[in-house]
Write an enzyme that holds these catalytic residues in place. Structure first.
Site, short mmCIF file in Angstrom:
data_model
loop_
_atom_site.label_atom_id
_atom_site.label_comp_id
_atom_site.label_asym_id
_atom_site.label_seq_id
_atom_site.Cartn_x
_atom_site.Cartn_y
_atom_site.Cartn_z
N GLY A 11 5.40 3.24 0.56
CA GLY A 11 6.49 4.02 -0.33
C GLY A 11 5.91 3.75 -1.84
O GLY A 11 4.80 3.51 -2.26
N SER A 41 0.64 -1.41 0.04
CA SER A 41 0.21 0.04 -0.13
C SER A 41 0.82 1.33 0.03
O SER A 41 2.02 0.98 0.09
CB SER A 41 -1.01 -0.21 1.25
OG SER A 41 -0.20 0.15 2.34
N LYS A 42 0.24 2.59 0.07
CA LYS A 42 1.03 3.57 -0.09
C LYS A 42 2.15 3.79 1.03
O LYS A 42 2.87 4.14 0.93
CB LYS A 42 0.06 4.81 0.02
CG LYS A 42 -0.65 4.95 -1.18
CD LYS A 42 -1.06 6.39 -1.73
CE LYS A 42 -1.64 6.64 -2.96
NZ LYS A 42 -3.28 6.21 -3.05
N ARG A 43 1.46 3.11 2.21
CA ARG A 43 2.33 3.19 3.50
C ARG A 43 3.80 2.64 3.12
O ARG A 43 4.79 2.92 3.71
CB ARG A 43 1.62 2.27 4.48
CG ARG A 43 2.31 2.46 5.76
CD ARG A 43 1.37 1.42 6.78
NE ARG A 43 0.73 0.44 6.20
CZ ARG A 43 1.62 -0.85 6.60
NH1 ARG A 43 2.63 -0.80 7.22
NH2 ARG A 43 1.00 -1.71 5.88
#
Ligand code: GLU
Length: 470
Positions: free
Chosen positions: A248, A244-246
């Site tokens: 990076g 996910s975006k988390r």
């Protein structure tokens, strides 16, 4: 697929954002199989969701595909432009009695779902118009077209990756094919497009597995040939959680901007979910030769940035010097504002490349280590170089200068002179060379010093060295 027909594969992204690495891997596997089998690789932009599809996202996907080196056959196909054809198929299904008009109002459907929730029943359309006479509908009332799905037995997806996956038909409701405003649903559009494009293999993310069961029902209702399916397990982050975006960088462009080569990305993404014995380094040519669906992994793959770095180091070392210069030039031109290398800088870069590429893991590192070649003039010192240039080291530099000035400006002659000077003054070669390196490059480490002195030339080298003498 008939006996001799060549496979037709496709990548069908929805243009609602960048090409992320999950999508890039799906595209890669489709492309590899098409190139392996001498078949076709088609690109379909699924832009039916008008609210979320943007021209910027289309451009980002096309650019991402081009950067990844995944060329598609023919022009890309835009799904929205085919809406009339999708409607035509819905009409055919109506005519065949395999679909029906549903006049249920949105309020009615909400009420139905509320009741199902209250009774803890699965939320699905209850088929209220399936057997009802359309004449019972108020004249002119809007209607959706729904598939008359099989209500007993099972639908089996014969998956190339996951094996046979079974779905009980009574869990698949009569899905909408055309909304009451006449727009086709995604489920219908995918099936019609795959059929019309002659797609023989549908290879996509495992998040589409449930859709396959539903899409199969439309295909069977139309009496069309069933494509082979392959659903690829998801890619997880380094911590094992869904990527996910988390975690990076998700877009392939972000990997490009971090300095990964596209060949590295192809090799890396291939290994995320596919294997050939213990091979880790698989060139694109080799991948095309070896690719098959039998060696696909069934479980989710995990991102490993260290592995990615090592792989990139390998591809940097094995890429030719002129291609690396072109990579760097393009990389710098993409900066805002663009940085344009002079011809002189490019020539220097090319000469120094065999030494530079030995150490770099990314194009960014290559650029950092080559920075001293790009422009003329006195260097700013990095931390290591500043530390090296103690007053004592500067004194050594000052004493070495006249020796160099009197020397023929070639790598070999400069090295011989520096050695002789070190011996005469009771110093180690490193004690003479390190201050020179720091002043010449502004860094504590660099490609071989005497070669770099020769490369930069007498005049330019002396300007840099004199600046830190004294
Ligand atoms: N458009 C879908 C997506 O971006 C893919 C549909 C398909 O491959 O069948 O996830």
């Amino acid at each position: 697929m008939t006996e001799n027909a060549k496979p037709v594969l496709r990548f069908a992204p929805s243009p609602t954002g960048m090409l992320h690495i999950g999508g890039a891997r799906t595209a890669l596997f489709n492309w590899l199989y098409a190139r392996h089998s001498g078949g076709k690789f088609l690109l379909r932009i699924e832009d039916t969701d008008r609210e979320r599809s943007t021209p910027q996202a289309v451009a980002a996907i096309l650019n991402g595909m081009r950067w990844m080196g995944l060329d598609w056959d023919g022009d890309e196909i835009y799904q929205f432009a085919r809406a009339a054809r999708h409607r035509e198929v819905a009409e055919q299904l109506l005519a065949k009695g395999r679909a029906y008009r549903c006049y249920a109002t949105p309020e009615e459907l909400t009420e139905m779902r509320e009741a199902q929730k209250r009774e803890s029943k699965p939320l699905r359309y209850d088929g209220r118009w399936r057997n009802r006479d359309p004449k019972e509908a108020p004249p002119g009332a809007p209607f959706a077209v729904r598939l008359k799905a099989e209500d007993s037995g099972e639908t089996i997806v014969h998956d190339l990756v996951l094996g046979d996956v079974r779905f009980a038909n009574d869990t698949l409701d009569d899905m909408v094919l055309l909304r009451s405003d006449g727009t086709p649903t995604y489920m219908l559009a995918v099936v019609v497009d795959d059929h019309d494009m002659g797609v023989t293999h549908v290879i996509r993310g495992a998040d589409h597995l449930n859709n396959a069961a539903r899409q199969l029902q439309i295909i069977t209702a139309m009496g069309w040939p069933i494509p082979a399916y392959g659903h690829l397990p998801l890619i997880n982050g380094p911590d094992g959680a869904k990527l996910s975006k988390r975690h990076g960088a998700l877009a392939v462009e972000a990997y490009r901007d971090m300095g990964y080569l596209s060949e590295t990305m192809r090799n890396y993404l291939l290994r995320l979910g596919w294997s050939h014995g213990d091979e880790e380094i698989i060139s694109t040519a080799q991948a095309i030769e070896w690719f098959n669906f039998e060696s696909m992994g069934k479980s989710a793959a995990r991102m490993d940035f260290k592995k990615l770095d090592n792989l990139n180091g390998h591809y940097i070392r094995s890429t030719s010097d002129d291609v690396l210069v072109a990579e760097i030039t393009a990389f710098l031109e993409r900066q805002t504002p663009p940085r344009i290398l002079s011809d002189k800088a490019r020539r220097r870069l090319l000469t120094a490349m065999p030494a530079l590429k030995e150490r770099a893991k990314t194009v960014v590192e290559l650029i950092q280590s080559a920075e001293f070649l790009f422009t003329d003039g006195i260097r700013d010192l990095d931390e290591a170089a500043a530390k090296l240039l103690t007053p004592e080291a500067r004194a050594t530099l000052t004493a070495t200068l006249p020796v160099l000035e009197a020397t023929d400006w070639s790598g070999a002659a400069l090295e011989a002179a520096a050695r002789a000077h070190a011996e005469a003054t009771g110093l180690k070669l490193g004690q003479v060379a390190q201050p020179l390196r720091a002043a010449l490059t502004g860094k504590g480490i660099s490609p071989p010093l005497f070669e770099m002195l020769a490369l930069l030339g007498r005049e330019e080298s002396l300007v840099r060295l004199r600046a830190y003498a004294g």
